[in-house]
Design an enzyme around this catalytic site. Structure first.
Site, mmCIF file in Angstrom:
data_model
loop_
_atom_site.group_PDB
_atom_site.id
_atom_site.type_symbol
_atom_site.label_atom_id
_atom_site.label_comp_id
_atom_site.label_asym_id
_atom_site.label_seq_id
_atom_site.Cartn_x
_atom_site.Cartn_y
_atom_site.Cartn_z
ATOM 1 N N TYR A 40 0.861 -1.185 0.000
ATOM 2 C CA TYR A 40 0.000 0.000 0.000
ATOM 3 C C TYR A 40 0.897 1.234 0.000
ATOM 4 O O TYR A 40 1.897 1.258 -0.702
ATOM 5 C CB TYR A 40 -0.982 -0.066 1.176
ATOM 6 N N LYS A 95 -19.940 -20.855 -10.985
ATOM 7 C CA LYS A 95 -19.182 -20.634 -12.217
ATOM 8 C C LYS A 95 -17.767 -20.178 -11.889
ATOM 9 O O LYS A 95 -16.788 -20.602 -12.524
ATOM 10 C CB LYS A 95 -19.894 -19.559 -13.045
ATOM 11 N N GLU A 137 -23.758 -14.401 -18.047
ATOM 12 C CA GLU A 137 -24.331 -15.691 -17.645
ATOM 13 C C GLU A 137 -25.807 -15.536 -17.310
ATOM 14 O O GLU A 137 -26.222 -14.566 -16.662
ATOM 15 C CB GLU A 137 -23.575 -16.205 -16.405
ATOM 16 N N ASP A 138 -26.581 -16.525 -17.746
ATOM 17 C CA ASP A 138 -27.990 -16.655 -17.341
ATOM 18 C C ASP A 138 -28.785 -15.375 -17.583
ATOM 19 O O ASP A 138 -29.498 -14.873 -16.705
ATOM 20 C CB ASP A 138 -28.079 -17.074 -15.868
ATOM 21 N N ASP A 163 -23.763 -18.969 -22.281
ATOM 22 C CA ASP A 163 -24.959 -19.721 -22.651
ATOM 23 C C ASP A 163 -25.130 -19.772 -24.164
ATOM 24 O O ASP A 163 -25.746 -20.698 -24.693
ATOM 25 C CB ASP A 163 -26.202 -19.089 -22.013
ATOM 26 N N GLY A 197 -33.657 -19.934 -28.425
ATOM 27 C CA GLY A 197 -33.046 -19.003 -27.492
ATOM 28 C C GLY A 197 -31.565 -18.841 -27.758
ATOM 29 O O GLY A 197 -31.060 -19.114 -28.854
ATOM 30 N N ALA A 198 -30.843 -18.429 -26.731
ATOM 31 C CA ALA A 198 -29.430 -18.106 -26.879
ATOM 32 C C ALA A 198 -28.606 -19.288 -27.373
ATOM 33 O O ALA A 198 -27.825 -19.175 -28.322
ATOM 34 C CB ALA A 198 -28.887 -17.604 -25.542
ATOM 35 N N ALA A 199 -28.755 -20.443 -26.723
ATOM 36 C CA ALA A 199 -27.936 -21.601 -27.071
ATOM 37 C C ALA A 199 -28.247 -22.101 -28.470
ATOM 38 O O ALA A 199 -27.338 -22.446 -29.245
ATOM 39 C CB ALA A 199 -28.155 -22.717 -26.048
ATOM 40 N N ASN A 288 -31.837 -29.837 -19.469
ATOM 41 C CA ASN A 288 -31.283 -30.350 -18.221
ATOM 42 C C ASN A 288 -32.158 -29.927 -17.037
ATOM 43 O O ASN A 288 -32.611 -28.780 -17.012
ATOM 44 C CB ASN A 288 -29.862 -29.785 -18.038
ATOM 45 N N ASN A 320 -20.542 -27.234 -20.649
ATOM 46 C CA ASN A 320 -19.808 -26.016 -20.985
ATOM 47 C C ASN A 320 -18.477 -25.895 -20.269
ATOM 48 O O ASN A 320 -17.617 -25.107 -20.691
ATOM 49 C CB ASN A 320 -20.660 -24.781 -20.674
#
Length: 417
Positions: A40, A95, A137-138, A163, A197-199, A288, A320
């Site tokens: 510091y 994650k 994510e998500d 995703d 969707g996304a995937a 899943n 993933n």
């Protein structure tokens, strides 16, 4: 206490002996007054001055180059839907654990309360300077597409929606190997994707980059096969909308299909649909924890299929974790500005090729097997394969350098891998 032992075990795991799954560790000596002065004031002023003069020196003197933000708004959490930002925190911590365990990447998990994509984008963009990369994510579609694109434009570090692209990379690697075993080429196959969707969208885009023909793709959402005669079709669905006559239902689309990719919900595919597919089909039922069709049901009507799921208790798990820790490792090691399509394709090829190599004894022991080799029950590596940390980052880093996405040169310590 709960009456469900497995539920209680999960709650206890997250609560005891201290809440959560993450902690921060000090990485430098910090036991003497001299070390305190270096850590510091006054010593810290020297790297501050260096970074003021040359911003790239943040990679030399801070943890930026090994630090990823895992960020969510909690709008599409696992199979739980719109759980909210706070309730998404256990997943984001999880994650982070995977990043650290598999690729020694440090993570801050960040949960953002936002009412609009613009609020989320602005929040993340303002804190982006802290990190070497951002893993989204998500986040529910369609906002996930807008959010990722905007942040990629505003930030000079990798912004990667796992995703979308993580799933797509693992799907593509497994699909190439499955098609090889079935004697088919991706350029020729008819692909049915259940889930828009996304995937699903990212998987189809990556399949296109690998040679699949858009005219051979049938995308199904809750209303059936997506055609361009629908009203108010969002752009991300319009990209794969079909024209003219053709199959309108999932059952009709499955007739004669070579490939099924399911990223939707449990039990939506029946045995008759599988039976109607072309010879030697490939079925990726990735919902899943319950897939679109269970392997035992699909195999009861088609002995010639190759199948993958998202579950660890069946062969060919599309997970993933085979991708994101190692993709970011490679990107961070060359101070990448982005994770581009060249890097996606490099990860696909690395994973595809690794499945052709002899399976290490450590993997056989972990899965209690005497032998295992490339074939219908082994089209992608397992998450516990120790070679992933060498093979995938190496390929991604090289692609980053060759495609101009890297700020730093290809690492010398990769040369022997």
């Amino acid at each position: 206490m709960t009456d469900n032992p497995r539920k209680q075990a999960a709650l206890d795991y997250h609560e005891k002996p201290r809440p959560g799954k993450l902690a921060i560790a000090v990485t430098k000596p910090f036991t003497t007054p001299a070390e305190l002065a270096l850590a510091y004031t006054p010593g810290v002023a020297e790297p501050v001055r260096a970074i003021m003069a040359e911003p790239a020196d943040a990679y030399r003197y801070t943890s930026k180059g090994n630090l990823v933000a895992v960020i969510s708004d909690g709008s599409a959490v696992l199979g739980l839907g719109k759980a909210g930002a706070l309730a998404s925190k256990p997943v984001m911590e999880g994650k982070a654990v995977l990043f650290k365990k598999f690729a020694d990447v440090d993570v801050f998990d960040i949960e953002v309360e936002s009412e609009t994509p613009e609020q989320f984008i602005d929040t993340v963009a303002r804190i982006g300077v802290t990190f070497g990369g951002i893993n989204l994510e998500d986040i529910a579609a369609p906002h996930c597409f807008e959010i990722e694109k905007a942040l990629q434009e505003r930030l000079d570090i990798p912004v990667f929606h796992d995703d979308q692209h993580g799933t797509a990379i693992i799907v593509a690697a497994g699909l190439l190997n499955a098609l090889e075993l079935q004697g088919k080429r991706i350029e020729d196959v008819r692909i049915v994707c259940l889930g828009a969707g996304a995937a699903g969208m990212a998987s189809l885009r990556l399949c296109q980059a690998l040679g699949a023909a858009r005219d051979n793709m049938f995308v199904i959402d809750r209303a059936g096969v997506i055609y361009d005669d629908r009203d108010n079709l969002p752009d991300y669905k319009a990209e794969f909308a079909r024209s003219g006559d053709g199959p309108r239902t999932l059952s009709e689309a499955m007739h004669g299909a070579d490939v099924f990719i399911g990223v939707s919900g449990p039990g939506l595919v029946d045995a008759d649909m599988i039976a109607s597919m072309a010879e030697k089909p490939v079925v990726f039922a990735l919902s899943n924890p319950t897939p679109e069709i269970l392997p035992e049901v699909a195999q009861s009507v088609r002995a010639d299929l190759i199948m993958a799921t998202g579950r660890s208790d069946y062969p060919n798990q599309v997970n993933n974790v085979l991708g994101f820790p190692f993709i970011f490792r490679g990107a961070l090691d060359v101070h990448a500005k982005t994770i581009n399509q060249a890097m996606h394709l490099a990860a696909v090829e690395a994973l595809r090729a690794l499945a052709h190599e002899p399976v290490p004894r450590t993997v056989l022991d972990a899965y209690d097997r005497e032998s295992w080799s490339f074939g219908p029950d082994y089209i992608i590596p397992t998450p516990l394969d120790p070679r992933l940390i060498d093979v995938v980052p190496n390929a991604v880093a090289r692609a980053a350098v060759e495609s101009g996405a890297a700020r730093a040169p290809y690492p010398a310590h990769y040369q022997d891998n």
